[in-house]
Scaffold this motif. Structure first.
Motif, short mmCIF file in Angstrom:
data_model
loop_
_atom_site.label_atom_id
_atom_site.label_comp_id
_atom_site.label_asym_id
_atom_site.label_seq_id
_atom_site.Cartn_x
_atom_site.Cartn_y
_atom_site.Cartn_z
N TYR A 128 4.42 -18.30 5.06
CA TYR A 128 5.71 -18.12 5.33
C TYR A 128 6.26 -16.81 4.88
CZ TYR A 128 5.95 -23.31 5.47
OH TYR A 128 5.78 -24.51 5.85
N GLY A 129 5.58 -16.05 4.28
CA GLY A 129 5.96 -14.64 3.75
C GLY A 129 7.09 -14.78 2.86
N ASP A 130 8.07 -13.93 2.90
CA ASP A 130 9.15 -13.80 2.26
C ASP A 130 10.25 -14.66 3.00
OD1 ASP A 130 11.46 -13.41 0.67
OD2 ASP A 130 11.37 -10.94 0.72
N PRO A 131 10.58 -15.98 2.32
CA PRO A 131 11.40 -16.79 3.21
C PRO A 131 12.60 -16.20 3.31
CG PRO A 131 11.24 -17.76 1.11
CD PRO A 131 10.20 -16.35 0.95
N GLN A 132 13.21 -16.79 4.51
CA GLN A 132 14.57 -16.46 4.81
C GLN A 132 15.57 -17.29 4.15
OE1 GLN A 132 15.07 -16.77 9.17
NE2 GLN A 132 13.62 -15.04 9.32
N GLN A 133 15.06 -18.23 3.80
CA GLN A 133 15.95 -19.47 2.88
C GLN A 133 15.33 -20.36 2.33
OE1 GLN A 133 18.40 -21.03 6.12
NE2 GLN A 133 17.10 -22.82 6.46
N VAL A 134 15.61 -20.87 1.23
CA VAL A 134 14.97 -22.03 0.51
C VAL A 134 15.87 -23.19 0.58
CG1 VAL A 134 13.39 -20.55 -0.87
CG2 VAL A 134 15.62 -20.93 -1.72
N PRO A 135 15.10 -24.50 0.38
CA PRO A 135 13.90 -24.56 0.35
C PRO A 135 13.08 -24.44 1.69
CG PRO A 135 14.92 -26.79 0.70
CD PRO A 135 16.16 -25.95 0.25
N ILE A 136 11.93 -24.28 1.66
CA ILE A 136 11.23 -23.86 2.96
C ILE A 136 10.76 -25.24 3.69
CG2 ILE A 136 9.04 -22.79 3.89
CD1 ILE A 136 9.22 -21.11 1.17
N THR A 137 11.09 -25.40 4.77
CA THR A 137 10.56 -26.69 5.66
C THR A 137 9.44 -26.16 6.68
OG1 THR A 137 11.95 -25.89 7.48
CG2 THR A 137 12.99 -27.26 5.99
N GLU A 138 8.83 -27.18 7.01
CA GLU A 138 7.63 -26.68 7.93
C GLU A 138 7.89 -26.09 9.07
OE1 GLU A 138 6.39 -30.29 5.25
OE2 GLU A 138 8.12 -29.67 6.24
N ASP A 139 9.14 -25.96 9.42
CA ASP A 139 9.51 -25.30 10.65
C ASP A 139 10.07 -23.78 10.54
OD1 ASP A 139 9.12 -27.55 12.23
OD2 ASP A 139 11.21 -28.41 11.74
N SER A 140 10.03 -23.58 9.24
CA SER A 140 10.30 -22.06 8.76
C SER A 140 9.41 -21.33 9.43
CB SER A 140 10.23 -21.78 7.33
OG SER A 140 11.34 -22.66 6.63
N THR A 142 6.58 -18.59 10.31
CA THR A 142 5.39 -17.95 9.58
C THR A 142 4.84 -16.86 10.20
OG1 THR A 142 4.09 -19.56 11.13
CG2 THR A 142 4.51 -20.47 9.25
N GLY A 143 3.87 -16.37 9.67
CA GLY A 143 3.02 -15.17 10.12
C GLY A 143 3.53 -13.84 9.40
N ALA A 144 4.65 -13.68 8.80
CA ALA A 144 5.27 -12.43 8.36
C ALA A 144 4.56 -12.25 6.88
CB ALA A 144 6.69 -12.44 8.26
N THR A 145 3.33 -12.52 6.78
CA THR A 145 2.52 -12.59 5.35
C THR A 145 2.39 -11.11 5.14
OG1 THR A 145 0.72 -12.93 6.76
CG2 THR A 145 1.41 -14.78 5.54
N THR A 146 2.14 -11.02 4.10
CA THR A 146 2.33 -9.39 3.11
C THR A 146 0.80 -8.98 2.72
OG1 THR A 146 2.79 -10.19 0.94
CG2 THR A 146 4.45 -9.51 2.68
N ASN A 147 -0.45 -10.02 2.95
CA ASN A 147 -1.62 -9.57 2.39
C ASN A 147 -2.62 -10.39 3.03
OD1 ASN A 147 -2.24 -12.31 0.84
ND2 ASN A 147 -0.27 -11.78 0.17
N PRO A 148 -3.89 -9.70 3.16
CA PRO A 148 -4.96 -10.39 3.92
C PRO A 148 -5.23 -11.85 3.53
CG PRO A 148 -5.51 -8.14 3.26
CD PRO A 148 -4.16 -8.44 2.44
N TYR A 149 -5.18 -12.34 2.59
CA TYR A 149 -5.35 -13.60 1.99
C TYR A 149 -4.48 -14.47 2.85
CZ TYR A 149 -4.76 -17.99 -0.29
OH TYR A 149 -4.57 -19.51 -0.50
N GLY A 150 -3.29 -14.26 2.92
CA GLY A 150 -2.05 -15.07 3.44
C GLY A 150 -2.20 -14.79 4.89
N ARG A 151 -2.65 -13.80 5.52
CA ARG A 151 -2.94 -13.62 6.94
C ARG A 151 -4.07 -14.51 7.29
NH1 ARG A 151 -0.44 -8.61 6.48
NH2 ARG A 151 -2.39 -7.50 5.41
N SER A 152 -5.22 -14.58 6.43
CA SER A 152 -6.34 -15.28 7.09
C SER A 152 -5.95 -16.69 7.00
CB SER A 152 -7.24 -15.12 5.66
OG SER A 152 -7.24 -15.55 4.69
N LYS A 153 -4.94 -17.29 6.22
CA LYS A 153 -4.81 -18.71 6.43
C LYS A 153 -3.84 -18.83 7.53
CE LYS A 153 -6.28 -20.39 2.33
NZ LYS A 153 -7.46 -21.47 2.30
N TYR A 154 -2.98 -17.91 7.84
CA TYR A 154 -2.06 -17.92 9.02
C TYR A 154 -3.10 -17.88 10.13
CZ TYR A 154 1.04 -16.51 12.68
OH TYR A 154 1.79 -16.45 13.76
N ILE A 155 -4.15 -17.04 10.39
CA ILE A 155 -5.12 -17.16 11.39
C ILE A 155 -5.90 -18.43 11.65
CG2 ILE A 155 -7.16 -15.94 12.59
CD1 ILE A 155 -5.89 -13.16 10.92
#
Length: 341
Positions: A128-140, A142-155
Motif C-alpha cells: 500500500y505504500g504511504d496510505p492516503q487514509q486509514v484504516p486501509i481497506t483491500e481496495d486501497s 497499491t504499488g506506491a511502495t518505497t523499497n525493493p522488498y515491498g515492490r517484490s511483494k507487489y510484483i
C-alpha cells in the motif's frame, strides 16, 4: 489436507505449521535455512506430537519442487519463502527480486505441472505504500511502495493476479500482513532474527533480556498521539489462524482472494515499549533519534472483509503480544539454541 509450506521453519511458517497440525492438517515443510534453523522441527514436534516431513532446498529450484510434488499428494500451498528485511532490500535489490519474485514464479510453474492450483501467498501491507487514509481497506491503492522488498511483494501479487486472469480455475489468496509480533504461548517458538533485528518487537525483547543496550526510536514528531510512528501489530498466533481460516474457506474455491490480516487498531512505538516494560517487569531503555527516510506516520488495517468472508478476527492485544514475546525471549535469551539436538 496435505499442505506444502514453503519457508515453513521461519517465524510465521513455524507457527502456522503448529496450527495446521493442531487442526488436523498435514504440513509438508520446505526451507533453505537461510534465515531459520532445522531444530525448529524439534520444537514443532514437541508442541504437537507430530514431526512434519521436511525437505531442505530452495524455492527457486524447480526440479527440487517437482520432486516434492511427486512424493506427496499436495492439496494446497502456503508460500512464505522469501527475504523480508526492508533495509537489506535497498542494498541487495537483485537478491530480493530473485528470491521473492523468481522464486514465486518457479513455485507456480511447478504447482501447475503437478495440478495443484490452491495457493496462499504471504504478502505485506507494504504494497500500500504511504496510505492516503486509514484504516486501509483491500481496495486501497497499491504499488506506491518505497523499497525493493515491498515492490517484490507487489510484483508477485501482480504475477499471481495475471495467472488467475489466464487460468481461472486457480484459487489464489493474497494475505497482506501488517506487523507480526509475539510468540507461541508455550515459549517454545518465537522470532529469532539473525544479526541485528530489523523489526521493533524483537529489538525491544533483546534490550529487555540484556542482549542490546537500548532501543532507537526513530522520530517523536509525527502527527500521532505521542509523536512516534503508529502501526498495526498482530500476534503471530492470530496470523497463523488467519492462514488456517483462508485454507479452510478458500481451497478449491476458484478466485483471486485478497485479505488484510491485522487487528484494525494502531499502536505507537512507545505504546509497544510500555507494554513490553509491563510484561518483563522493568523499563526498556530507549533513546529518540531523527526520523528515517521513507517511514510513514501511521498505518493500520481494516479487517472487516476477513471477518465477514473467513470468520476470522484477531483476538490478542499488545499486552498478550508482549507477554508471549517476553516468555519466548526469557526462555531463549540467545534465540534458538544452536546445540539443541
Amino acid at each position: 489436507m496435505k499442505v506444502l509450506v514453503t519457508g515453513g521453519l521461519g517465524y510465521i511458517g513455524s507457527h502456522t505449521c503448529v496450527q495446521l497440525i493442531e487442526n488436523g492438517h498435514t504440513p509438508v515443510v520446505m526451507d533453505n535455512l537461510s534465515n531459520s534453523k532445522a531444530l525448529v522441527l524439534n520444537r514443532i514436534e514437541a508442541l504437537t506430537g507430530q514431526r512434519p516431513s521436511f525437505h531442505l532446498g530452495d524455492v527457486r529450484d524447480e526440479a527440487f519442487l517437482d520432486s516434492i510434488f511427486a512424493q506427496h499428494q499436495i492439496d494446497a500451498v502456503i508460500h512464505f519463502a522469501g527475504l523480508k528485511a526492508v533495509g537489506e532490500s535497498v542494498s541487495k535489490p537483485l537478491e530480493y527480486y530473485d528470491n521473492n519474485v523468481n522464486g514465486s514464479l518457479v513455485l507456480a510453474r511447478s504447482m501447475r505441472k503437478a495440478g495443484v492450483k490452491n495457493i496462499i501467498f504471504s504478502s505485506s501491507a507494504t504494497v500500500y505504500g504511504d496510505p492516503q487514509q486509514v484504516p486501509i481497506t483491500e481496495d486501497s491503492p497499491t504499488g506506491a511502495t518505497t523499497n525493493p522488498y515491498g515492490r517484490s511483494k507487489y510484483i508477485v501479487e501482480q504475477c499471481l493476479s495475471d495467472l488467475f486472469t489466464a487460468e481461472d480455475d486457480w484459487s489464489i489468496t493474497l494475505l497482506r500482513y501488517f506487523n507480526p509480533v509475539g510468540a507461541h504461548p508455550s515459549g517454545t517458538l518465537g522470532e529469532d532474527p539473525q544479526g541485528i533485528p530489523n523489526n521493533l518487537m524483537p529489538f525491544i525483547a533483546q534490550v529487555a533480556v540484556g542482549r542490546r543496550d537500548k532501543l532507537a526510536v526513530f522520530g517523536d514528531d509525527y502527527p500521532t498521539p505521542d509523536g512516534t510512528g503508529v502501526r498495526d501489530y498482530i500476534h503471530v498466533m492470530d496470523l497463523a489462524d488467519g492462514h488456517l481460516a483462508a485454507l479452510n474457506a478458500l481451497t478449491n474455491k476458484s478466485g483471486l482472494h485478497i485479505y488484510n490480516l491485522g487487528t484494525g487498531k494502531g499502536s505507537s512505538v512507545l505504546d509497544m515499549v510500555n507494554a513490553f516494560s509491563a510484561a518483563c517487569g522493568h523499563p526498556v531503555a530507549y533513546e529518540i533519534h531523527p526520523r528515517r527516510a521513507g517511514d510513514i506516520a501511521e498505518c493500520w488495517a481494516s479487517t472487516a472483509k476477513a471477518e465477514q468472508d473467513l470468520g476470522w478476527k484477531a483476538t490478542r492485544d499488545i499486552a498478550q503480544m508482549s507477554a508471549d514475546t517476553w516468555h519466548w525471549q526469557s526462555n531463549n535469551p540467545q534465540g534458538y539454541d544452536e546445540l539443541e539436538k
